[in-house]
Each structure stands twice: as structure tokens, then as C-alpha cells.
Design a protein around this motif. Structure first.
Motif, mmCIF file in Angstrom:
data_model
loop_
_atom_site.group_PDB
_atom_site.id
_atom_site.type_symbol
_atom_site.label_atom_id
_atom_site.label_comp_id
_atom_site.label_asym_id
_atom_site.label_seq_id
_atom_site.Cartn_x
_atom_site.Cartn_y
_atom_site.Cartn_z
ATOM 1 N N GLN A 19 -28.774 -32.267 -3.284
ATOM 2 C CA GLN A 19 -27.863 -32.533 -2.165
ATOM 3 C C GLN A 19 -28.337 -31.773 -0.926
ATOM 4 O OE1 GLN A 19 -23.845 -31.115 -2.830
ATOM 5 N NE2 GLN A 19 -23.039 -32.464 -1.250
ATOM 6 N N PHE A 20 -28.442 -32.484 0.198
ATOM 7 C CA PHE A 20 -28.653 -31.796 1.479
ATOM 8 C C PHE A 20 -27.291 -31.307 1.938
ATOM 9 C CE2 PHE A 20 -29.055 -31.246 6.008
ATOM 10 C CZ PHE A 20 -30.290 -30.621 6.132
ATOM 11 N N VAL A 21 -27.124 -30.005 2.039
ATOM 12 C CA VAL A 21 -25.810 -29.432 2.338
ATOM 13 C C VAL A 21 -25.611 -29.399 3.851
ATOM 14 C CG1 VAL A 21 -24.331 -27.406 2.107
ATOM 15 C CG2 VAL A 21 -25.834 -28.080 0.218
ATOM 16 N N GLU A 39 -31.282 -25.162 -1.178
ATOM 17 C CA GLU A 39 -32.328 -26.180 -1.030
ATOM 18 C C GLU A 39 -32.285 -27.077 -2.257
ATOM 19 O OE1 GLU A 39 -33.634 -25.135 -3.701
ATOM 20 O OE2 GLU A 39 -35.421 -23.946 -3.331
ATOM 21 N N ALA A 82 -35.064 -24.030 3.848
ATOM 22 C CA ALA A 82 -33.741 -24.040 3.215
ATOM 23 C C ALA A 82 -32.658 -23.868 4.264
ATOM 24 C CB ALA A 82 -33.650 -22.910 2.192
ATOM 25 N N GLY A 83 -31.430 -24.139 3.848
ATOM 26 C CA GLY A 83 -30.267 -23.874 4.688
ATOM 27 C C GLY A 83 -29.707 -22.495 4.363
ATOM 28 N N SER A 111 -34.211 -23.319 8.042
ATOM 29 C CA SER A 111 -34.324 -24.373 9.054
ATOM 30 C C SER A 111 -32.969 -24.757 9.632
ATOM 31 C CB SER A 111 -34.960 -25.619 8.431
ATOM 32 O OG SER A 111 -34.212 -26.035 7.302
ATOM 33 N N ASP A 112 -31.887 -24.340 8.972
ATOM 34 C CA ASP A 112 -30.528 -24.729 9.420
ATOM 35 C C ASP A 112 -29.512 -23.859 8.701
ATOM 36 O OD1 ASP A 112 -31.511 -26.936 7.227
ATOM 37 O OD2 ASP A 112 -29.467 -26.272 6.861
HETATM 38 N N1 ADE Z 1 -33.410 -27.778 2.991
HETATM 39 C C1 ADE Z 1 -33.308 -27.333 4.253
HETATM 40 N N2 ADE Z 1 -32.020 -27.282 4.651
HETATM 41 C C2 ADE Z 1 -31.279 -27.723 3.592
HETATM 42 C C3 ADE Z 1 -29.894 -27.919 3.391
HETATM 43 N N3 ADE Z 1 -29.005 -27.657 4.344
HETATM 44 N N4 ADE Z 1 -29.491 -28.379 2.176
HETATM 45 C C4 ADE Z 1 -30.385 -28.662 1.209
HETATM 46 N N5 ADE Z 1 -31.705 -28.511 1.362
HETATM 47 C C5 ADE Z 1 -32.155 -28.040 2.544
#
Ligand code: ADE
Length: 232
Positions: free
Chosen positions: A152-154, A173, A76-77, A197-198
Motif C-alpha cells: 500500500q502506498f500510504v 514502504e 519511503a514515507g 520522499s514524503d
Molecule cells: N514509498 C515512498 N513513499 C511511500 C509511501 N508513502 N507509502 C508507501 N511506500 C512509499
């Protein structure tokens, strides 16, 4: 029996490798691996990405495998300055940040005509995960907080701030809250485990590929120990 969902192959690959006597069945295009991991019966499945895939997957675990609990493992972010890449977030609760019926007087994130704004994770699973994490990932921090999910990937500072302002989430996520909702409807305890992860900001698309593997490693380490200790 535990049902374990990861969105991507990488998130469940090591769990499948550890499985003995695996029997594979395909439902809705998803391969469900049922067998023994660390001496315990479990079903492991890759749902695919996004809320609909995740919800369909959770419903199949409920209907066809009658799982006693569902754990969603993955990455996840981060939505919190103190939660760093590699750290782990355990869900206290989860909601969908792209649900908006505010025109009808609902709180942002609330699903119309449902009684709850967010879905509460199971206390017992949360405590088990917390204890296991200290043991298998002693060098990283474990946090407990709200998981906010959406299709949505943020990857912008604006959206990140909007999520923090509106939902006070710990991480974001694309599946957890859909699994949480399906678990709630079926009265099955659930927990979301996400390694960061970010930072869900303008650096997210750069950081994500660089740290994905390390983050997955942390969540899988925790998952394997949780399976070992889980009693239905
Ligand atoms: N999974 C990992 N990083 C993410 C992000 N920034 N947004 C959505 N899902 C994610």
C-alpha cells in the motif's frame, strides 16, 4: 558478496552505471547485474514493487548468488515528525503492517506460527551504514528505527496515525520487511536503507514525485560508500 535490491529502476540505475565487468542474468523476469562496484563484488537488481516481488528477488539472491548480506536501498514515507524529506532511515527491524491474524490472538503484524514479530537488521551493517552516511551525506539527518512495509502506498493522515499507533515505525514502504523475512529464513544478514520522499500523509502523492530524485540520490550515495567499505 553483497546483494543490493531496489524496487524501481531509478533506485538502482546509478549503481548499475558504476559497475565494472557486469554480467547480466535474468531470473523471474528480474535482471541481476553481477560485477564490481568501488572495487567490490556485488549483485544489483531491480525487484519491482511490492512484497512478493521483493521476497522472490531476495530468495534468488540467496539461492543463485549465495550473497553474504542483502541491502535494500530506496525511498519511503516518514512516520515520525522529526524525520524530514531527504533524511535517511536505517532499519533496526522490519515488519509487515498488512499482516493481521489478530482474530487468532496474534499481535497485529505478526506472521502466524513464526517466532518473531519483526525481523532484526544486522548490527554490523547498521553500524557501517551509520558511519558511511555521516561521511557522504553530512548535511542530512540519519535515523535508526523500524521499517513497516505493506502492499500500500500510504497517503492519508488516518493510515499514517494507525501505523504509528500500532507499530511505532519510523518509515513506511512496500518491500523492506518482505526482504527482511526472506533474509531471516535464509539466515542472511540484511539492512534496509530508505531516504524519505514524503510524509505518508495527505500531501504524499504531491511530495513524492517532487522529492523522489533527491531522496534516491541520498540513499545511493550511502550505498556506494557502504559497498566500498564492506568486508564479508
Ligand atoms: N514509498 C515512498 N513513499 C511511500 C509511501 N508513502 N507509502 C508507501 N511506500 C512509499
Amino acid at each position: 558478496m553483497l546483494g543490493i535490491i531496489g524496487a524501481m529502476d531509478e533506485e538502482v540505475a546509478r549503481l548499475k552505471e558504476q559497475m565494472e565487468d557486469a554480467q547480466v542474468q535474468t531470473w523471474a523476469g528480474m535482471e541481476f547485474y553481477r560485477g564490481r562496484i568501488n572495487g567490490k563484488e556485488a549483485v544489483v537488481v531491480r525487484s519491482g514493487i511490492g512484497k512478493v516481488n521483493a521476497a522472490v528477488c531476495a530468495q534468488i539472491l540467496a539461492d543463485r548468488y549465495e550473497v553474504s548480506a542483502i541491502v535494500n536501498t530506496g525511498i519511503a514515507g516518514s512516520l515520525d515528525g522529526k524525520i524530514d524529506i531527504g533524511d535517511i532511515v536505517l532499519s533496526t527491524d522490519a515488519l509487515q503492517h498488512d499482516m493481521d491474524a489478530t482474530n487468532f490472538g496474534y499481535t497485529l503484524g505478526q506472521i502466524p506460527r513464526m517466532e518473531v514479530l519483526s525481523f532484526q537488521a544486522d548490527r554490523r551493517l547498521l553500524e557501517l551504514a551509520r558511519a558511511c552516511c555521516k561521511e557522504v551525506n553530512p548535511d542530512i539527518h540519519v535515523y535508526e528505527g523500524r521499517v513497516v512495509s505493506g502492499d500500500q502506498f500510504v497517503s492519508s493522515q488516518e493510515k499514517k496515525e494507525w501505523l504509528i499507533r500500532n507499530f511505532k515505525g519510523s518509515c513506511t514502504e512496500m518491500e523492506g520487511a518482505a526482504i527482511a523475512q526472506a533474509a531471516y529464513l535464509n539466515e542472511i544478514p540484511f539492512l534496509i536503507i530508505r531516504a524519505i520522499s514524503d510524509k505518508a500523509d495527505n500531501s504524499a502523492t504531491m511530495d513524492y514525485p517532487a522529492f523522489e530524485a533527491q531522496a534516491i540520490d541520498h540513499s545511493v550515495n550511502l550505498m556506494l560508500e557502504m559497498i566500498r567499505r564492506y568486508e564479508a
